[in-house]
Design a protein around this motif. Structure first.
Motif, short mmCIF file in Angstrom:
data_model
loop_
_atom_site.label_atom_id
_atom_site.label_comp_id
_atom_site.label_asym_id
_atom_site.label_seq_id
_atom_site.Cartn_x
_atom_site.Cartn_y
_atom_site.Cartn_z
N ARG A 28 0.84 -1.22 0.00
CA ARG A 28 0.00 0.00 0.00
C ARG A 28 0.87 1.25 0.00
O ARG A 28 0.61 2.20 -0.75
CB ARG A 28 -0.88 -0.01 1.26
N LEU A 29 1.90 1.23 0.86
CA LEU A 29 2.82 2.37 0.94
C LEU A 29 3.54 2.56 -0.40
O LEU A 29 3.62 3.69 -0.93
CB LEU A 29 3.85 2.14 2.06
N ALA A 30 4.04 1.46 -0.97
CA ALA A 30 4.77 1.54 -2.24
C ALA A 30 3.86 2.06 -3.36
O ALA A 30 4.27 2.89 -4.17
CB ALA A 30 5.31 0.16 -2.62
N THR A 31 2.61 1.60 -3.38
CA THR A 31 1.69 2.04 -4.44
C THR A 31 1.30 3.50 -4.26
O THR A 31 1.17 4.23 -5.25
CB THR A 31 0.43 1.14 -4.45
N LEU A 32 1.13 3.93 -3.00
CA LEU A 32 0.84 5.36 -2.76
C LEU A 32 2.00 6.22 -3.24
O LEU A 32 1.80 7.24 -3.91
CB LEU A 32 0.57 5.59 -1.26
N LEU A 33 3.23 5.80 -2.92
CA LEU A 33 4.42 6.53 -3.39
C LEU A 33 4.47 6.53 -4.92
O LEU A 33 4.75 7.56 -5.55
CB LEU A 33 5.71 5.90 -2.83
N GLY A 34 4.18 5.37 -5.52
CA GLY A 34 4.16 5.28 -6.98
C GLY A 34 3.14 6.21 -7.60
O GLY A 34 3.40 6.86 -8.60
N ALA A 56 -5.16 0.83 -8.48
CA ALA A 56 -4.36 -0.13 -7.71
C ALA A 56 -4.32 0.26 -6.24
O ALA A 56 -4.45 -0.59 -5.34
CB ALA A 56 -2.94 -0.21 -8.28
N HIS A 57 -4.16 1.57 -5.98
CA HIS A 57 -4.11 2.04 -4.60
C HIS A 57 -5.44 1.79 -3.88
O HIS A 57 -5.47 1.34 -2.72
CB HIS A 57 -3.76 3.54 -4.57
N GLU A 58 -6.55 2.04 -4.55
CA GLU A 58 -7.87 1.81 -3.95
C GLU A 58 -8.10 0.32 -3.71
O GLU A 58 -8.71 -0.06 -2.71
CB GLU A 58 -8.97 2.37 -4.86
N MET A 59 -7.61 -0.53 -4.61
CA MET A 59 -7.76 -1.98 -4.40
C MET A 59 -6.97 -2.44 -3.18
O MET A 59 -7.44 -3.29 -2.42
CB MET A 59 -7.32 -2.74 -5.66
#
Lengths: 102, 157
Positions: B39-45, B102-105
């Motif tokens: 989740r953290l990685a996707t938010l950063l992405g 992706a972040h919402e998923m």
């Protein structure tokens, strides 16, 4: 942002991707469309970006109450196929355009 | 001198691709700790890809059209602009929407881990696809820059 269901965001993605495809091909074929897009924000690409953003959130908002299915695999596969097809269509269009065939 | 801006765009985009790869790897296991890190990685992405959109967009609108595009089109690789840049500038617009999805998923997955088996695989596939798309944009960017460099070399050498 959790007000949006995954289903509504998937529909938003479809709307955004295909708006970019339609606007891109139409603008290249019809200079008048490109001029209208350019006049909206100062640059046709900026207008396409803003329209894609607006369509994404409007579509997601309209379908926000739609419940998600238990298995999201179909929805996600649909988004990935849609993105891949839209990207390939844009690439194919510009290849043909470069070769003078579109 | 416009190289800092295009360098920033490239760095942001490539770093975003790394974040999506990281998230994809975390999802191979899918335990609670892995999901939180994904989740953290996707938010950063998501933040990085949005920043790359702004930096690249500003560069494209203000600098590229007047200063770079004509040079590439007169060089030995005019297709670098006519095919690759034209494709890249439009396909790049897809990335923030895919990253947001992706972040919402992942938010749903971390809030509802008992359903994890059903949610984990599609989320993982989406992250892999996102990493592939972001990486492809980096490759296209490299080829466009190569077209510019080849045109300049033609003049200088």
């Amino acid at each position: 942002m959790s007000r949006f269901s995954i289903c509504s965001l998937a529909y938003g993605c479809h709307a955004a991707f295909w708006s970019v495809v339609i606007l891109t091909v139409t603008a290249e074929r019809l200079p008048a469309v490109k001029n209208i897009l350019a006049s909206l924000s100062g640059h046709h690409w900026v207008s396409k970006s803003i329209i894609a953003l607006l369509l994404f959130f409007t579509t997601a908002f309209v379908f926000s109450r739609r419940n998600d299915p238990d298995d999201l695999s179909g929805l996600v596969k649909g988004v990935m196929v849609s993105a891949a097809m839209a990207a390939l269509l844009i690439l194919a269009f510009y290849v043909l355009h470069y070769l003078g065939m579109a | 001198m416009h190289f800092p801006l295009i360098g920033l765009h490239a760095w942001l985009g490539e770093f975003a691709a790394v974040m999506f790869v990281w998230a994809f790897i975390e999802m191979l296991t899918g335990a609670e700790r892995n999901v939180q890190r994904a989740r953290l990685a996707t938010l950063l992405g998501l933040v990085l890809v949005f920043a790359a959109w702004l930096a690249g967009g500003f560069y494209y609108v203000e600098i590229y059209g007047a200063g770079v595009k004509p040079v590439i089109k007169q060089g030995p690789m005019p297709w670098a602009h006519s095919i690759l840049m034209e494709t890249k500038e439009h396909v790049f617009i897809f990335l923030p929407f895919l990253a947001f999805l992706a972040h919402e998923m992942l938010k749903r997955l971390s809030a509802n881990l008992p359903r994890g088996v059903i949610l984990r695989k599609p989320t993982q596939y989406l992250l892999g696809f996102l990493a592939l798309m972001t990486g492809s944009m980096a490759l296209f960017g490299f080829l466009v820059s190569s077209g510019f460099r080849a045109a300049l070399e033609q003049v200088v050498l």
